[in-house]
Design a protein around this motif. Structure first.
Motif, PDB file in Angstrom:
ATOM      1  N   GLY A 231       9.696 -23.542   1.539  1.00  0.00           N
ATOM      2  CA  GLY A 231      10.347 -23.026   0.373  1.00  0.00           C
ATOM      3  C   GLY A 231      11.273 -23.870  -0.539  1.00  0.00           C
ATOM      4  N   ARG A 232      11.587 -23.571  -1.667  1.00  0.00           N
ATOM      5  CA  ARG A 232      12.583 -24.296  -2.607  1.00  0.00           C
ATOM      6  C   ARG A 232      13.921 -23.867  -2.248  1.00  0.00           C
ATOM      7  NH1 ARG A 232      14.544 -22.001  -7.244  1.00  0.00           N
ATOM      8  NH2 ARG A 232      13.779 -19.923  -8.001  1.00  0.00           N
ATOM      9  N   LEU A 233      14.797 -24.657  -2.790  1.00  0.00           N
ATOM     10  CA  LEU A 233      16.060 -24.691  -2.334  1.00  0.00           C
ATOM     11  C   LEU A 233      16.786 -24.082  -3.560  1.00  0.00           C
ATOM     12  CD1 LEU A 233      17.530 -27.956  -0.865  1.00  0.00           C
ATOM     13  CD2 LEU A 233      17.023 -25.589   0.230  1.00  0.00           C
ATOM     14  N   SER A 234      17.598 -22.872  -3.701  1.00  0.00           N
ATOM     15  CA  SER A 234      18.251 -22.319  -4.881  1.00  0.00           C
ATOM     16  C   SER A 234      19.608 -23.106  -5.290  1.00  0.00           C
ATOM     17  CB  SER A 234      18.752 -20.863  -4.382  1.00  0.00           C
ATOM     18  OG  SER A 234      19.862 -21.017  -3.349  1.00  0.00           O
TER      19      SER A 234
ATOM     20  N   MET B 294     -10.201 -26.136   9.894  1.00  0.00           N
ATOM     21  CA  MET B 294      -9.835 -27.389   9.708  1.00  0.00           C
ATOM     22  C   MET B 294      -8.258 -27.391   9.904  1.00  0.00           C
ATOM     23  SD  MET B 294      -9.833 -29.109   6.186  1.00  0.00           S
ATOM     24  CE  MET B 294      -8.616 -30.457   5.888  1.00  0.00           C
ATOM     25  N   VAL B 295      -7.910 -28.647  10.622  1.00  0.00           N
ATOM     26  CA  VAL B 295      -6.417 -28.860  10.911  1.00  0.00           C
ATOM     27  C   VAL B 295      -5.902 -29.944   9.709  1.00  0.00           C
ATOM     28  CG1 VAL B 295      -4.835 -29.861  12.321  1.00  0.00           C
ATOM     29  CG2 VAL B 295      -6.859 -28.717  13.340  1.00  0.00           C
ATOM     30  N   VAL B 296      -4.965 -29.216   9.197  1.00  0.00           N
ATOM     31  CA  VAL B 296      -4.319 -29.940   7.889  1.00  0.00           C
ATOM     32  C   VAL B 296      -3.174 -30.971   8.373  1.00  0.00           C
ATOM     33  CG1 VAL B 296      -3.057 -29.799   5.702  1.00  0.00           C
ATOM     34  CG2 VAL B 296      -4.860 -28.053   6.453  1.00  0.00           C
ATOM     35  N   LYS B 297      -3.363 -32.401   8.073  1.00  0.00           N
ATOM     36  CA  LYS B 297      -2.439 -33.252   8.708  1.00  0.00           C
ATOM     37  C   LYS B 297      -1.367 -33.396   7.590  1.00  0.00           C
ATOM     38  CE  LYS B 297      -6.054 -35.457  11.517  1.00  0.00           C
ATOM     39  NZ  LYS B 297      -6.877 -36.631  11.493  1.00  0.00           N
ATOM     40  N   LEU B 298      -1.427 -32.476   6.629  1.00  0.00           N
ATOM     41  CA  LEU B 298      -0.282 -32.693   5.621  1.00  0.00           C
ATOM     42  C   LEU B 298       0.556 -31.471   5.721  1.00  0.00           C
ATOM     43  CD1 LEU B 298      -2.559 -33.571   2.406  1.00  0.00           C
ATOM     44  CD2 LEU B 298      -1.115 -35.143   3.660  1.00  0.00           C
ATOM     45  N   GLN B 299       1.851 -31.836   5.499  1.00  0.00           N
ATOM     46  CA  GLN B 299       2.862 -30.635   5.366  1.00  0.00           C
ATOM     47  C   GLN B 299       3.433 -30.599   4.154  1.00  0.00           C
ATOM     48  OE1 GLN B 299       3.913 -28.242   7.757  1.00  0.00           O
ATOM     49  NE2 GLN B 299       5.171 -27.512   5.956  1.00  0.00           N
ATOM     50  N   PRO B 300       3.167 -29.673   3.336  1.00  0.00           N
ATOM     51  CA  PRO B 300       3.794 -29.486   2.006  1.00  0.00           C
ATOM     52  C   PRO B 300       5.152 -29.406   1.959  1.00  0.00           C
ATOM     53  CG  PRO B 300       2.524 -27.495   2.661  1.00  0.00           C
ATOM     54  CD  PRO B 300       2.280 -28.456   3.631  1.00  0.00           C
ATOM     55  N   LEU B 301       5.839 -30.050   1.058  1.00  0.00           N
ATOM     56  CA  LEU B 301       7.302 -29.896   0.713  1.00  0.00           C
ATOM     57  C   LEU B 301       7.760 -28.848  -0.225  1.00  0.00           C
ATOM     58  CD1 LEU B 301       7.888 -33.761   0.511  1.00  0.00           C
ATOM     59  CD2 LEU B 301       8.056 -32.464   2.565  1.00  0.00           C
ATOM     60  N   ALA B 302       8.713 -28.481   0.059  1.00  0.00           N
ATOM     61  CA  ALA B 302       9.561 -27.380  -0.807  1.00  0.00           C
ATOM     62  C   ALA B 302       8.671 -26.305  -1.220  1.00  0.00           C
ATOM     63  CB  ALA B 302      10.131 -28.043  -2.259  1.00  0.00           C
ATOM     64  N   ASP B 303       8.440 -25.777  -2.195  1.00  0.00           N
ATOM     65  CA  ASP B 303       7.405 -24.784  -2.607  1.00  0.00           C
ATOM     66  C   ASP B 303       6.166 -24.878  -3.031  1.00  0.00           C
ATOM     67  OD1 ASP B 303       7.881 -25.986  -4.967  1.00  0.00           O
ATOM     68  OD2 ASP B 303       8.228 -24.123  -6.263  1.00  0.00           O
ATOM     69  N   ARG B 304       5.660 -25.833  -2.331  1.00  0.00           N
ATOM     70  CA  ARG B 304       4.098 -26.430  -2.174  1.00  0.00           C
ATOM     71  C   ARG B 304       3.354 -25.862  -1.212  1.00  0.00           C
ATOM     72  NH1 ARG B 304       7.190 -30.376  -4.559  1.00  0.00           N
ATOM     73  NH2 ARG B 304       6.516 -31.090  -6.581  1.00  0.00           N
ATOM     74  N   VAL B 305       2.022 -25.547  -1.611  1.00  0.00           N
ATOM     75  CA  VAL B 305       1.163 -25.077  -0.731  1.00  0.00           C
ATOM     76  C   VAL B 305      -0.351 -25.753  -0.897  1.00  0.00           C
ATOM     77  CG1 VAL B 305      -0.390 -22.935  -0.327  1.00  0.00           C
ATOM     78  CG2 VAL B 305       1.992 -22.714  -1.360  1.00  0.00           C
TER      79      VAL B 305
ATOM     80  N   ASP C 206      22.662 -22.567  -5.041  1.00  0.00           N
ATOM     81  CA  ASP C 206      23.688 -22.884  -4.060  1.00  0.00           C
ATOM     82  C   ASP C 206      23.266 -23.252  -2.583  1.00  0.00           C
ATOM     83  OD1 ASP C 206      22.201 -20.382  -3.188  1.00  0.00           O
ATOM     84  OD2 ASP C 206      23.841 -19.052  -2.943  1.00  0.00           O
ATOM     85  N   GLY C 207      21.936 -23.920  -2.545  1.00  0.00           N
ATOM     86  CA  GLY C 207      21.635 -24.736  -1.500  1.00  0.00           C
ATOM     87  C   GLY C 207      21.033 -23.881  -0.427  1.00  0.00           C
ATOM     88  N   LYS C 208      20.428 -22.604  -0.659  1.00  0.00           N
ATOM     89  CA  LYS C 208      19.860 -21.666   0.161  1.00  0.00           C
ATOM     90  C   LYS C 208      18.451 -21.796   0.125  1.00  0.00           C
ATOM     91  CE  LYS C 208      23.606 -18.253   0.913  1.00  0.00           C
ATOM     92  NZ  LYS C 208      24.161 -17.165   0.513  1.00  0.00           N
ATOM     93  N   ARG C 209      17.706 -21.729   1.253  1.00  0.00           N
ATOM     94  CA  ARG C 209      16.184 -21.802   1.086  1.00  0.00           C
ATOM     95  C   ARG C 209      15.615 -20.600   0.675  1.00  0.00           C
ATOM     96  NH1 ARG C 209      13.259 -26.618   1.438  1.00  0.00           N
ATOM     97  NH2 ARG C 209      14.710 -27.452   2.612  1.00  0.00           N
ATOM     98  N   LEU C 210      14.759 -20.569  -0.142  1.00  0.00           N
ATOM     99  CA  LEU C 210      14.017 -19.181  -0.635  1.00  0.00           C
ATOM    100  C   LEU C 210      12.637 -19.088   0.104  1.00  0.00           C
ATOM    101  CD1 LEU C 210      14.687 -19.456  -4.527  1.00  0.00           C
ATOM    102  CD2 LEU C 210      16.031 -18.180  -2.814  1.00  0.00           C
ATOM    103  N   ALA C 211      12.502 -17.849   0.523  1.00  0.00           N
ATOM    104  CA  ALA C 211      11.251 -17.802   1.528  1.00  0.00           C
ATOM    105  C   ALA C 211      10.011 -17.626   0.459  1.00  0.00           C
ATOM    106  CB  ALA C 211      11.415 -16.546   2.223  1.00  0.00           C
TER     107      ALA C 211
END
Length: 98
Positions: free
Chosen positions: A48-51, A1-12, A53-58
């Motif tokens: 991933g969410r932002l820490s 299945m191809v997902v047509k949604l792109q989750p934001l931040a730390d969502r799956v 200090d503005g860095k993206r957490l994997a």
């Protein structure tokens, strides 16, 4: 299945894995008597969410991982007759080894 949604931040986005439930006596339980699935396959992962200090957490999970998530966590949605769950990464309790 191809997902047509792109989750934001730390969502799956997870597709729940339905298991056929059979009692010890061999009776197959109908959908209405089953418990909600707590296991699913990851279809899409946010950046991933932002820490502070503005860095993206994997993210700790990747597309294709099979995960166990909180029983009542996330938001259930239906897209093109597919039942999906959008979870925060913190709602994921574990991932199964490969």
């Amino acid at each position: 299945m191809v997902v047509k949604l792109q989750p934001l931040a730390d969502r799956v986005i997870v597709k729940p894995i339905e298991k056929e439930e059979v009692t010890k006596g061999g009776i197959v339980l109908p959908d209405t008597a089953r418990e909600k699935p707590q296991e699913g396959k990851v279809l899409a992962v946010g950046p991933g969410r932002l820490s502070e200090d503005g860095k993206r957490l994997a993210m700790d999970v990747a597309v294709g991982d099979v995960v166990v998530y909180a029983k009542y966590g996330g938001t259930e949605i239906k897209i093109e007759d597919e039942e999906l769950v959008i979870l925060r990464e913190s709602d994921i309790l574990a991932k199964k080894g490969k």
